[in-house]
Design a protein around this motif. Structure first.
Motif, PDB file in Angstrom:
ATOM      1  N   VAL A   1       0.842  -1.202   0.000  1.00  0.00           N
ATOM      2  CA  VAL A   1       0.000   0.000   0.000  1.00  0.00           C
ATOM      3  C   VAL A   1       0.875   1.249   0.000  1.00  0.00           C
ATOM      4  CG1 VAL A   1      -1.673   1.341   1.327  1.00  0.00           C
ATOM      5  CG2 VAL A   1      -1.944  -1.137   1.133  1.00  0.00           C
ATOM      6  N   VAL A   2       1.868   1.298   0.883  1.00  0.00           N
ATOM      7  CA  VAL A   2       2.719   2.482   0.976  1.00  0.00           C
ATOM      8  C   VAL A   2       3.624   2.599  -0.250  1.00  0.00           C
ATOM      9  CG1 VAL A   2       4.533   3.601   2.331  1.00  0.00           C
ATOM     10  CG2 VAL A   2       2.606   2.522   3.484  1.00  0.00           C
ATOM     11  N   LYS A   3       4.082   1.482  -0.764  1.00  0.00           N
ATOM     12  CA  LYS A   3       4.877   1.515  -2.004  1.00  0.00           C
ATOM     13  C   LYS A   3       4.073   2.193  -3.115  1.00  0.00           C
ATOM     14  CE  LYS A   3       7.351  -1.579  -5.197  1.00  0.00           C
ATOM     15  NZ  LYS A   3       6.575  -1.358  -6.452  1.00  0.00           N
ATOM     16  N   GLY A   4       2.793   1.838  -3.217  1.00  0.00           N
ATOM     17  CA  GLY A   4       1.940   2.451  -4.228  1.00  0.00           C
ATOM     18  C   GLY A   4       1.756   3.943  -3.990  1.00  0.00           C
ATOM     19  N   LEU A   5       1.559   4.340  -2.729  1.00  0.00           N
ATOM     20  CA  LEU A   5       1.396   5.763  -2.414  1.00  0.00           C
ATOM     21  C   LEU A   5       2.634   6.552  -2.819  1.00  0.00           C
ATOM     22  CD1 LEU A   5      -0.183   5.574   1.171  1.00  0.00           C
ATOM     23  CD2 LEU A   5      -1.373   6.018  -0.985  1.00  0.00           C
ATOM     24  N   LEU A   6       3.820   6.016  -2.499  1.00  0.00           N
ATOM     25  CA  LEU A   6       5.068   6.707  -2.824  1.00  0.00           C
ATOM     26  C   LEU A   6       5.267   6.797  -4.337  1.00  0.00           C
ATOM     27  CD1 LEU A   6       7.306   5.146  -0.044  1.00  0.00           C
ATOM     28  CD2 LEU A   6       6.912   7.595  -0.354  1.00  0.00           C
ATOM     29  N   GLU A   7       4.995   5.717  -5.033  1.00  0.00           N
ATOM     30  CA  GLU A   7       5.208   5.721  -6.478  1.00  0.00           C
ATOM     31  C   GLU A   7       4.213   6.630  -7.194  1.00  0.00           C
ATOM     32  OE1 GLU A   7       5.098   1.587  -7.496  1.00  0.00           O
ATOM     33  OE2 GLU A   7       7.219   1.274  -6.987  1.00  0.00           O
ATOM     34  N   ARG A   8       3.019   6.790  -6.607  1.00  0.00           N
ATOM     35  CA  ARG A   8       2.008   7.665  -7.218  1.00  0.00           C
ATOM     36  C   ARG A   8       2.141   9.112  -6.740  1.00  0.00           C
ATOM     37  NH1 ARG A   8      -1.466   3.226  -5.627  1.00  0.00           N
ATOM     38  NH2 ARG A   8      -2.413   4.553  -4.012  1.00  0.00           N
ATOM     39  N   GLY A   9       3.093   9.382  -5.842  1.00  0.00           N
ATOM     40  CA  GLY A   9       3.290  10.737  -5.347  1.00  0.00           C
ATOM     41  C   GLY A   9       2.175  11.232  -4.446  1.00  0.00           C
ATOM     42  N   GLU A  10       1.478  10.317  -3.774  1.00  0.00           N
ATOM     43  CA  GLU A  10       0.315  10.697  -2.972  1.00  0.00           C
ATOM     44  C   GLU A  10       0.615  10.894  -1.486  1.00  0.00           C
ATOM     45  OE1 GLU A  10      -3.588   8.820  -4.912  1.00  0.00           O
ATOM     46  OE2 GLU A  10      -2.156   7.271  -4.309  1.00  0.00           O
ATOM     47  N   VAL A  11       1.841  10.626  -1.065  1.00  0.00           N
ATOM     48  CA  VAL A  11       2.137  10.642   0.373  1.00  0.00           C
ATOM     49  C   VAL A  11       1.935  12.010   1.013  1.00  0.00           C
ATOM     50  CG1 VAL A  11       3.962  10.357   2.092  1.00  0.00           C
ATOM     51  CG2 VAL A  11       3.611   8.606   0.337  1.00  0.00           C
ATOM     52  N   PRO A  12       2.414  13.122   0.437  1.00  0.00           N
ATOM     53  CA  PRO A  12       2.183  14.417   1.091  1.00  0.00           C
ATOM     54  C   PRO A  12       0.702  14.702   1.331  1.00  0.00           C
ATOM     55  CG  PRO A  12       3.874  14.635  -0.590  1.00  0.00           C
ATOM     56  CD  PRO A  12       3.281  13.266  -0.754  1.00  0.00           C
ATOM     57  N   ARG A  13      -0.128  14.413   0.359  1.00  0.00           N
ATOM     58  CA  ARG A  13      -1.569  14.642   0.516  1.00  0.00           C
ATOM     59  C   ARG A  13      -2.152  13.713   1.570  1.00  0.00           C
ATOM     60  NH1 ARG A  13      -6.289  12.562  -1.694  1.00  0.00           N
ATOM     61  NH2 ARG A  13      -5.095  11.082  -2.962  1.00  0.00           N
ATOM     62  N   VAL A  14      -1.722  12.462   1.568  1.00  0.00           N
ATOM     63  CA  VAL A  14      -2.203  11.490   2.543  1.00  0.00           C
ATOM     64  C   VAL A  14      -1.800  11.904   3.960  1.00  0.00           C
ATOM     65  CG1 VAL A  14      -1.784   9.150   3.412  1.00  0.00           C
ATOM     66  CG2 VAL A  14      -2.429   9.509   1.018  1.00  0.00           C
ATOM     67  N   ASN A  15      -0.557  12.341   4.130  1.00  0.00           N
ATOM     68  CA  ASN A  15      -0.106  12.788   5.452  1.00  0.00           C
ATOM     69  C   ASN A  15      -0.959  13.937   5.967  1.00  0.00           C
ATOM     70  OD1 ASN A  15       2.004  10.962   5.899  1.00  0.00           O
ATOM     71  ND2 ASN A  15       3.504  12.242   4.877  1.00  0.00           N
ATOM     72  N   GLU A  16      -1.284  14.864   5.081  1.00  0.00           N
ATOM     73  CA  GLU A  16      -2.112  16.004   5.478  1.00  0.00           C
ATOM     74  C   GLU A  16      -3.507  15.546   5.891  1.00  0.00           C
ATOM     75  OE1 GLU A  16      -3.688  20.303   3.672  1.00  0.00           O
ATOM     76  OE2 GLU A  16      -2.367  19.004   2.491  1.00  0.00           O
ATOM     77  N   ILE A  17      -4.086  14.631   5.134  1.00  0.00           N
ATOM     78  CA  ILE A  17      -5.429  14.130   5.467  1.00  0.00           C
ATOM     79  C   ILE A  17      -5.410  13.365   6.780  1.00  0.00           C
ATOM     80  CG2 ILE A  17      -7.268  12.553   4.740  1.00  0.00           C
ATOM     81  CD1 ILE A  17      -6.502  13.207   1.833  1.00  0.00           C
TER      82      ILE A  17
END
Length: 407
Positions: free
Chosen positions: A62-78
């Motif tokens: 799951v986290v590998k996918g978030l990092l590869e899709r560049g979604e981590v900053p947005r996810v951290n904020e949410i």
């Protein structure tokens, strides 16, 4: 040599051959196979797979996918708005992450909330000792756990140890609250976010040439590594309470263990690796923790940073000698020497002379009406003051990293 991956063994074959010619052999613990029986676990059985080759098959992809899709900053904020165990997850999370969290936030079926309540009562009465041991035994011990020291130093958290310690301290604080795993508590949230952080580190650290040059493994933070840290906390604290002759009733001891058993599960450890009793915990720690303790350049550096945490308050004139003396007192001369912590001419003799009498006096005080509540208020004030100081008065939010150590 089990600790070396095949890839790294092949890459470094020439160097290893040269070391062999000089009489070098790997330490016995590096070659020792996993022998602890799953019959001694909370599961009571298991496949017996060596946990050094097990990671987190649910969080990692799951986290590998978030990092590869560049979604981590947005996810951290949410996720910064998700703070309570029973709180609905905020809108906007990717579906795979939402599904993971909804499953990961559930306590195991074998959770005993009566025991968790007893564990809180134990924390009320013994909070001072637990706080001292989490910081001066467990915290400093982490710097002589080679894999942990390297992973911390070369990951993003290693560049800001005050922030890194604040997030670790939050876990130690949350586990001791009266509602730790209740809907209005925060421990399940803390554990899930820690799992996500670990998964991020597993993905990112192998990309660091500095970590790769120092670490013998290909992927950090295995289930074995998490249990090593578990023992540096739970098992070490229990052993030190016994060594210090702090009276601990059987029901308190069992409840305290249970709180850490649940926490091990919530951190993603398979139940077959979580000890069912303190006897089994001691047996497992004797195999996975005690033999692997050793100094590393990274660990020595981290220990030096930890000893200077009080510098903004007193310029480290008093805090550093006190912290150093407590480290030597709780962990012993060998570890203190590894970390280049000198024996303090004033504080070391004082601790050796007065700490046990202080414990006796404090325990005697528990016999007086109202003393437990007074102790708790004082200990709770200290714990919260430490958390506020460590995070500069801001809420502590555990986040998924997006990079390794900047330097």
């Amino acid at each position: 040599m089990d600790e070396l991956s095949r890839r790294k063994a092949l890459l470094s074959g020439g160097a290893l051959s040269a070391l062999g010619a000089l009489g070098f052999t790997a330490p016995a613990h590096a070659r020792k196979a996993w022998t602890w029986s799953a019959q001694g676990s909370v599961a009571g059985s298991g496949a017996g797979v060596d946990p050094r080759w097990m990671w987190d098959e649910e969080a990692d992809p799951v986290v590998k996918g978030l990092l590869e899709r560049g979604e981590v900053p947005r996810v951290n904020e949410i996720l910064s708005t998700w703070t309570k165990n029973g709180q609905p997850l905020p809108d906007g999370l990717p579906n795979d992450l939402r599904d993971f969290i909804e499953h990961a936030r559930q306590v195991p079926a074998w959770t005993d909330f009566d025991k968790l309540g007893q564990a809180y009562d134990f924390n009320e009465r013994r909070g001072l000792y637990l706080g001292v041991l989490y910081g001066m035994a467990s915290g400093m011990m982490s710097t002589v756990i080679p894999k942990e020291a390297r992973a911390v130093y070369h990951s993003y958290g290693g560049a800001n140890m005050k922030d890194r310690i604040a997030k670790t301290a939050k876990l130690g604080y949350d586990i001791g609250t009266h509602n730790s795993y209740s809907p209005d508590g925060e421990m399940a949230v803390t554990c899930v976010k820690t799992r996500l952080t670990h998964a991020g580190v597993r993905h990112l650290l192998p990309q660091s040439p500095h970590w790769n040059a120092a670490a013998p493994e290909d992927v950090p933070i295995s289930q074995a590594d998490i249990m090593v840290t578990w023992h540096s906390l739970a098992t070490t604290v229990r052993q030190k309470l016994t060594e210090w002759e702090v009276p601990v009733a059987p029901e308190d001891s069992e409840a305290y263990l249970h709180s850490w058993q649940v926490t091990g599960h919530m951190l993603g450890v398979s139940d077959e690796y979580i000890p069912a009793s303190w006897e089994e915990a001691n047996n497992q720690a004797a195999q996975v923790l005690t033999p692997i303790l050793a100094p590393t350049p990274e660990g020595v550096n981290l220990a030096d940073i930890l000893l200077d945490l009080g510098a903004p308050i007193d310029g480290a004139l008093l805090s550093r000698p006190v912290l150093g003396a407590f480290t030597r007192y709780t962990l012993g001369d060998q570890i203190a020497d590894w970390l280049s912590i000198p024996r303090e001419p004033v504080w070391s003799p004082l601790l050796e002379t007065l700490w046990r009498p202080f414990i006796i006096a404090r325990e005697t005080g528990l016999n007086f009406p109202g003393s437990q509540e007074t102790y708790f208020l004082f200990d709770e004030f200290l714990r919260k003051a430490v958390l506020i100081y460590l995070n500069d008065g801001k809420p502590i939010n555990i986040e998924i990293p997006t990079t390794n150590r900047p330097s």
